[in-house]
Structures are given as structure tokens and as C-alpha cells.
Scaffold this motif. Structure first.
Motif, PDB file in Angstrom:
ATOM      1  N   LEU A   1       6.532   7.820  -8.826  1.00 51.91           N
ATOM      2  CA  LEU A   1       5.114   7.932  -9.164  1.00 51.91           C
ATOM      3  C   LEU A   1       4.255   7.744  -7.920  1.00 51.91           C
ATOM      4  CD1 LEU A   1       2.668   8.029 -11.100  1.00 51.91           C
ATOM      5  CD2 LEU A   1       2.964   5.550 -11.411  1.00 51.91           C
ATOM      6  N   ILE A   2       4.588   6.765  -7.115  1.00 50.97           N
ATOM      7  CA  ILE A   2       3.810   6.499  -5.902  1.00 50.97           C
ATOM      8  C   ILE A   2       3.841   7.706  -4.976  1.00 50.97           C
ATOM      9  CG2 ILE A   2       3.684   5.075  -3.821  1.00 50.97           C
ATOM     10  CD1 ILE A   2       4.871   2.774  -5.594  1.00 50.97           C
ATOM     11  N   ARG A   3       5.030   8.299  -4.798  1.00 47.67           N
ATOM     12  CA  ARG A   3       5.134   9.504  -3.958  1.00 47.67           C
ATOM     13  C   ARG A   3       4.289  10.638  -4.532  1.00 47.67           C
ATOM     14  NH1 ARG A   3      10.603   7.758  -3.628  1.00 47.67           N
ATOM     15  NH2 ARG A   3      11.188   9.125  -5.370  1.00 47.67           N
ATOM     16  N   GLU A   4       4.335  10.785  -5.856  1.00 47.81           N
ATOM     17  CA  GLU A   4       3.565  11.843  -6.515  1.00 47.81           C
ATOM     18  C   GLU A   4       2.068  11.658  -6.274  1.00 47.81           C
ATOM     19  OE1 GLU A   4       2.527  15.069  -9.033  1.00 47.81           O
ATOM     20  OE2 GLU A   4       4.460  14.513  -8.161  1.00 47.81           O
ATOM     21  N   LEU A   5       1.579  10.427  -6.462  1.00 43.33           N
ATOM     22  CA  LEU A   5       0.146  10.181  -6.339  1.00 43.33           C
ATOM     23  C   LEU A   5      -0.326  10.278  -4.894  1.00 43.33           C
ATOM     24  CD1 LEU A   5      -0.381   7.233  -8.869  1.00 43.33           C
ATOM     25  CD2 LEU A   5      -0.753   9.691  -9.219  1.00 43.33           C
ATOM     26  N   ARG A   6       0.497   9.825  -3.966  1.00 38.52           N
ATOM     27  CA  ARG A   6       0.091   9.882  -2.563  1.00 38.52           C
ATOM     28  C   ARG A   6       0.034  11.313  -2.051  1.00 38.52           C
ATOM     29  NH1 ARG A   6       2.637   4.455   0.395  1.00 38.52           N
ATOM     30  NH2 ARG A   6       0.870   3.144  -0.204  1.00 38.52           N
ATOM     31  N   GLY A   7       0.790  12.218  -2.690  1.00 43.08           N
ATOM     32  CA  GLY A   7       0.740  13.609  -2.289  1.00 43.08           C
ATOM     33  C   GLY A   7      -0.194  14.451  -3.133  1.00 43.08           C
ATOM     34  N   ALA A   8      -0.772  13.830  -4.166  1.00 44.66           N
ATOM     35  CA  ALA A   8      -1.578  14.597  -5.117  1.00 44.66           C
ATOM     36  C   ALA A   8      -2.964  14.933  -4.596  1.00 44.66           C
ATOM     37  CB  ALA A   8      -1.702  13.825  -6.436  1.00 44.66           C
ATOM     38  N   ASP A   9      -3.561  14.020  -3.836  1.00 44.94           N
ATOM     39  CA  ASP A   9      -4.947  14.222  -3.409  1.00 44.94           C
ATOM     40  C   ASP A   9      -5.152  13.479  -2.098  1.00 44.94           C
ATOM     41  OD1 ASP A   9      -7.688  14.331  -3.028  1.00 44.94           O
ATOM     42  OD2 ASP A   9      -8.167  14.073  -5.145  1.00 44.94           O
ATOM     43  N   SER A  10      -5.381  14.211  -1.033  1.00 44.20           N
ATOM     44  CA  SER A  10      -5.542  13.590   0.289  1.00 44.20           C
ATOM     45  C   SER A  10      -6.799  12.743   0.371  1.00 44.20           C
ATOM     46  CB  SER A  10      -5.579  14.672   1.376  1.00 44.20           C
ATOM     47  OG  SER A  10      -6.696  15.531   1.176  1.00 44.20           O
ATOM     48  N   GLN A  11      -7.701  12.888  -0.596  1.00 43.17           N
ATOM     49  CA  GLN A  11      -8.946  12.125  -0.585  1.00 43.17           C
ATOM     50  C   GLN A  11      -8.831  10.807  -1.353  1.00 43.17           C
ATOM     51  OE1 GLN A  11     -11.519  13.138   1.389  1.00 43.17           O
ATOM     52  NE2 GLN A  11      -9.898  14.576   1.954  1.00 43.17           N
ATOM     53  N   VAL A  12      -7.633  10.511  -1.861  1.00 43.96           N
ATOM     54  CA  VAL A  12      -7.426   9.269  -2.607  1.00 43.96           C
ATOM     55  C   VAL A  12      -6.460   8.367  -1.849  1.00 43.96           C
ATOM     56  CG1 VAL A  12      -6.606   8.235  -4.757  1.00 43.96           C
ATOM     57  CG2 VAL A  12      -7.854  10.403  -4.810  1.00 43.96           C
ATOM     58  N   GLU A  13      -6.870   7.153  -1.590  1.00 43.70           N
ATOM     59  CA  GLU A  13      -6.044   6.141  -0.938  1.00 43.70           C
ATOM     60  C   GLU A  13      -5.352   5.326  -2.036  1.00 43.70           C
ATOM     61  OE1 GLU A  13      -5.028   4.255   2.852  1.00 43.70           O
ATOM     62  OE2 GLU A  13      -6.471   5.854   2.547  1.00 43.70           O
ATOM     63  N   VAL A  14      -4.026   5.390  -2.104  1.00 41.05           N
ATOM     64  CA  VAL A  14      -3.265   4.668  -3.125  1.00 41.05           C
ATOM     65  C   VAL A  14      -2.786   3.344  -2.540  1.00 41.05           C
ATOM     66  CG1 VAL A  14      -1.263   4.701  -4.656  1.00 41.05           C
ATOM     67  CG2 VAL A  14      -2.527   6.815  -4.223  1.00 41.05           C
ATOM     68  N   GLY A  15      -3.220   2.242  -3.157  1.00 42.84           N
ATOM     69  CA  GLY A  15      -2.830   0.914  -2.695  1.00 42.84           C
ATOM     70  C   GLY A  15      -1.929   0.229  -3.703  1.00 42.84           C
ATOM     71  N   LEU A  16      -1.055  -0.650  -3.228  1.00 40.28           N
ATOM     72  CA  LEU A  16      -0.066  -1.313  -4.070  1.00 40.28           C
ATOM     73  C   LEU A  16      -0.204  -2.823  -3.963  1.00 40.28           C
ATOM     74  CD1 LEU A  16       2.973   0.882  -2.976  1.00 40.28           C
ATOM     75  CD2 LEU A  16       1.554   1.198  -4.999  1.00 40.28           C
ATOM     76  N   SER A  17      -0.085  -3.500  -5.112  1.00 39.70           N
ATOM     77  CA  SER A  17      -0.163  -4.965  -5.135  1.00 39.70           C
ATOM     78  C   SER A  17       0.901  -5.499  -6.082  1.00 39.70           C
ATOM     79  CB  SER A  17      -1.549  -5.430  -5.605  1.00 39.70           C
ATOM     80  OG  SER A  17      -2.568  -4.950  -4.751  1.00 39.70           O
ATOM     81  N   GLU A  18       1.764  -6.372  -5.577  1.00 38.85           N
ATOM     82  CA  GLU A  18       2.778  -7.000  -6.425  1.00 38.85           C
ATOM     83  C   GLU A  18       2.134  -8.160  -7.185  1.00 38.85           C
ATOM     84  OE1 GLU A  18       6.703  -9.773  -5.771  1.00 38.85           O
ATOM     85  OE2 GLU A  18       6.475  -8.036  -4.439  1.00 38.85           O
ATOM     86  N   MET A  19       2.210  -8.119  -8.523  1.00 40.96           N
ATOM     87  CA  MET A  19       1.614  -9.182  -9.342  1.00 40.96           C
ATOM     88  C   MET A  19       2.200  -9.124 -10.752  1.00 40.96           C
ATOM     89  SD  MET A  19      -2.244  -7.521  -9.821  1.00 40.96           S
ATOM     90  CE  MET A  19      -2.626  -7.561  -8.094  1.00 40.96           C
ATOM     91  N   ILE A  20       2.259 -10.277 -11.416  1.00 42.22           N
ATOM     92  CA  ILE A  20       2.771 -10.290 -12.781  1.00 42.22           C
ATOM     93  C   ILE A  20       1.711  -9.721 -13.717  1.00 42.22           C
ATOM     94  CG2 ILE A  20       4.231 -12.295 -12.275  1.00 42.22           C
ATOM     95  CD1 ILE A  20       2.304 -13.938 -14.030  1.00 42.22           C
ATOM     96  N   THR A  21       2.096  -9.493 -14.980  1.00 42.42           N
ATOM     97  CA  THR A  21       1.223  -8.793 -15.922  1.00 42.42           C
ATOM     98  C   THR A  21      -0.113  -9.498 -16.122  1.00 42.42           C
ATOM     99  OG1 THR A  21       3.248  -8.108 -17.055  1.00 42.42           O
ATOM    100  CG2 THR A  21       1.171  -7.685 -18.179  1.00 42.42           C
ATOM    101  N   VAL A  22      -0.111 -10.810 -16.252  1.00 40.88           N
ATOM    102  CA  VAL A  22      -1.359 -11.562 -16.459  1.00 40.88           C
ATOM    103  C   VAL A  22      -2.297 -11.370 -15.271  1.00 40.88           C
ATOM    104  CG1 VAL A  22      -2.343 -13.867 -16.714  1.00 40.88           C
ATOM    105  CG2 VAL A  22      -0.290 -13.247 -17.996  1.00 40.88           C
ATOM    106  N   GLN A  23      -1.747 -11.400 -14.077  1.00 39.49           N
ATOM    107  CA  GLN A  23      -2.563 -11.180 -12.886  1.00 39.49           C
ATOM    108  C   GLN A  23      -3.098  -9.747 -12.844  1.00 39.49           C
ATOM    109  OE1 GLN A  23       0.518 -12.292 -10.114  1.00 39.49           O
ATOM    110  NE2 GLN A  23      -0.401 -14.287  -9.718  1.00 39.49           N
ATOM    111  N   GLN A  24      -2.302  -8.803 -13.336  1.00 38.87           N
ATOM    112  CA  GLN A  24      -2.753  -7.411 -13.381  1.00 38.87           C
ATOM    113  C   GLN A  24      -3.993  -7.270 -14.262  1.00 38.87           C
ATOM    114  OE1 GLN A  24       0.458  -4.746 -14.483  1.00 38.87           O
ATOM    115  NE2 GLN A  24       1.888  -5.812 -13.134  1.00 38.87           N
ATOM    116  N   ALA A  25      -4.009  -7.965 -15.388  1.00 35.42           N
ATOM    117  CA  ALA A  25      -5.160  -7.877 -16.287  1.00 35.42           C
ATOM    118  C   ALA A  25      -6.430  -8.356 -15.589  1.00 35.42           C
ATOM    119  CB  ALA A  25      -4.901  -8.700 -17.546  1.00 35.42           C
ATOM    120  N   THR A  26      -6.334  -9.462 -14.874  1.00 34.77           N
ATOM    121  CA  THR A  26      -7.484  -9.984 -14.132  1.00 34.77           C
ATOM    122  C   THR A  26      -7.927  -8.996 -13.062  1.00 34.77           C
ATOM    123  OG1 THR A  26      -6.729 -12.253 -14.518  1.00 34.77           O
ATOM    124  CG2 THR A  26      -8.304 -11.909 -12.732  1.00 34.77           C
ATOM    125  N   ALA A  27      -6.941  -8.442 -12.341  1.00 35.06           N
ATOM    126  CA  ALA A  27      -7.259  -7.496 -11.271  1.00 35.06           C
ATOM    127  C   ALA A  27      -7.858  -6.208 -11.823  1.00 35.06           C
ATOM    128  CB  ALA A  27      -5.998  -7.189 -10.457  1.00 35.06           C
TER     129      ALA A  27
END
Length: 298
Positions: free
Chosen positions: A109-135
Motif C-alpha cells: 500500500l505504501i509503495r502504491e500511494l507513494r507512486g500515485a501522486d507526486s504532489q502528496v507526501e506520504v508519512g508513516l508513524s508507528e503507534m498502537i490503535t488507541v494512539q492512532q485515534a488521537t492522531a
């Protein structure tokens, strides 16, 4: 400590000459020398050996230079991306994830999104589900992949697959063939539970599976990371349960066994903000539902 102090140190460390460093930094030599001394005092160690009019880095100084150059390079890249986004040259799309989903569809998925649109910066953050909701609600990420369900009206969740759980045992432990193990057999063994915190998390999901069968795990060690848990298993401290895709992480010191029990699965749950109508998000969601195994709406 300010960033300028780190920049002063890096310049002097690379030049090993205060006069040349001062010229590069467009400042006088005496103030630069004072700043370096104050920087050493603040850290509490000498960063330079001063011999006569020459200087060389101490062991601590070499370590700080190497590490700080990596850090400032990343900071410069982040600032540059921030400027591009602020000038509407690029958009930001953040993904939060629990480590175990990296062994499934997420890398593709990450490879797909990073190649999908050169105008979009895809960032990644490791976090558990509860932290994801806050983020998600704070706007730090736009899409999350976790393993526990949340009761939050601000978050929309979709179960994209139910992944079988398998038992990870030390390779040196004798187990009959490749037969499946029962929950009762697993509950009798010392158990390494992860993540230890924050909670609720995948750890609570595992505990609930055993409680539903009237069993209680013998937790002898907790770990915060999947890799740490597997390392403790390899060392012979106990066993643990992992999603089946983790088998792709080949280790000679750990063996994996199926579990003979219906319902011993771990869902992969996709989370997003309620009401988010971003076209790029819609594209990502559509890709996940097409490529994740056995998509199932929550």
C-alpha cells in the motif's frame, strides 16, 4: 540546548579549526569558542581534545557528530517538506500503523500511494490503535491500521481481514511435529505478553481470547515491541502469540505452530476520521479493500 548550538558544534567538528568554522558561520572566533565551551558544559562531557592550537574530537564528540548529522538532515527534510506543503506544492497524507501489519499488505500500500501522486507526501508513524485515534482526530495522520476496535463516534473503522493467530515457541523446545496446539496447552506455558503499554491494545485482545475459554495466561514477562517479544521467546523465557503474517520474519531460533481453536484470530482494522472526504483517502481505502485478504466490513 538550541539548534544553533548543535550547528556550531557540527561546523567546528567538521573543520577541527575554530577560525575556519567561525568564518563559515559568519561570526567572530571568541564568541564561537565560548559557545562550544558552554555546549560541552551543558552536555557534561568534553567533545574536543585541545592540544596546543590544534583540536580533535573525543570519542563522545565523534558519536555526537555522527548522530546529530543524521538528526539535522532529517529535520531539514521535514522543514523542506513543510514548506512545500505550506506553499501548496505538496499535500501531506499520514498513515499510523501497529508493527505487525508491516508483514501483510501495508508495504505494498505504501509503495502504491507513494507512486500515485507526486504532489502528496506520504508519512508513516508507528503507534498502537488507541494512539492512532488521537492522531486521527488531531489531524496528525489520515489513515490508521491497528488490531483493536474502538467505540469513538469521531472514528470510522473497517475490519479489512481476520488474521489467524499462531504460537511462537523457542526452536529448542520439543513439540510434537507440526501439530496445532490447543489454548489449554498454551496457557500452561510461561507467556511473553506485548505490548506492555499503553493499553488497551493487542495484549488485551489476547487475554480476552483465553478468558473466554476460562483460561488465564502465565505472563512471566512483558515487552513493548513485537521484535522484543520474539527475542525473549528465542531466549527461552516463554512463548507468545503473533499474527500468521509474522512468519514472513524468518528466525532460526523461533518456530511457529497453528492453534487448534476457532476464533483465535486478530483483526486488521482500518481507521479514519468520520466525515473525511479526501479523494486521496478514498483511493487508499479502495486499494486496501481490494487487496487485503477477505475484506469484511465492521
Amino acid at each position: 540546548m538550541e539548534l544553533r548550538h548543535l550547528r556550531y558544534f557540527q561546523t567546528v567538528a567538521q573543520e577541527l579549526n575554530v577560525t575556519r568554522a567561525a568564518s563559515i558561520l559568519h561570526m567572530a572566533q571568541p564568541p564561537l569558542s565560548r559557545q562550544i565551551r558552554q555546549f560541552e558544559d551543558e552536555i557534561g562531557v568534553e567533545l574536543f581534545h585541545r592540544v596546543g592550537r590544534g583540536m580533535r574530537l573525543t570519542e563522545a564528540g565523534r558519536f555526537l557528530l555522527e548522530q546529530s548529522l543524521q538528526m539535522t538532515q532529517r529535520l531539514e527534510e521535514t522543514i523542506d517538506a513543510t514548506r512545500r506543503i505550506g506553499r501548496n506544492e505538496k499535500r501531506w497524507f499520514g498513515i499510523g500503523f501497529v508493527p505487525s501489519v508491516l508483514y501483510g499488505f501495508l508495504p505494498e500500500l505504501i509503495r502504491e500511494l507513494r507512486g500515485a501522486d507526486s504532489q502528496v507526501e506520504v508519512g508513516l508513524s508507528e503507534m498502537i490503535t488507541v494512539q492512532q485515534a488521537t492522531a486521527l482526530k488531531a489531524g496528525r495522520i489520515d489513515l490508521g491500521f491497528g488490531r483493536i476496535a474502538l467505540n469513538d463516534p469521531g472514528i470510522v473503522q473497517t475490519v479489512v481481514m481476520n488474521e489467524p493467530l499462531i504460537a511462537a515457541l523457542p526452536a529448542a523446545v520439543a513439540v510434537r511435529g507440526d501439530d496445532a496446539l490447543t489454548p489449554e496447552e498454551l496457557a500452561r506455558r510461561p507467556f511473553v505478553l506485548y505490548p506492555a503499554r499503553p493499553r488497551p491494545s493487542y495484549a488485551d485482545h489476547l487475554l480476552s481470547l483465553f478468558r473466554a475459554r476460562g483460561l488465564q495466561l502465565r505472563v512471566i514477562q512483558e515487552a513493548n515491541e513485537l521484535q522484543t517479544a520474539l527475542g525473549l521467546v528465542a531466549a527461552g523465557l516463554g512463548i507468545t502469540l503473533v499474527p500468521a503474517s509474522v512468519q514472513r520474519l524468518h528466525r532460526d531460533d523461533v518456530r511457529y505452530y497453528p492453534i487448534e481453536a476457532p476464533g483465535f484470530v486478530s483483526p486488521v482494522i482500518m481507521s479514519m476520521r468520520a466525515g473525511d472526504t479526501s479523494p486521496f483517502l478514498a483511493r487508499a481505502v479502495e486499494w486496501v479493500l481490494q487487496h487485503a485478504e477477505s475484506p469484511l466490513k465492521a
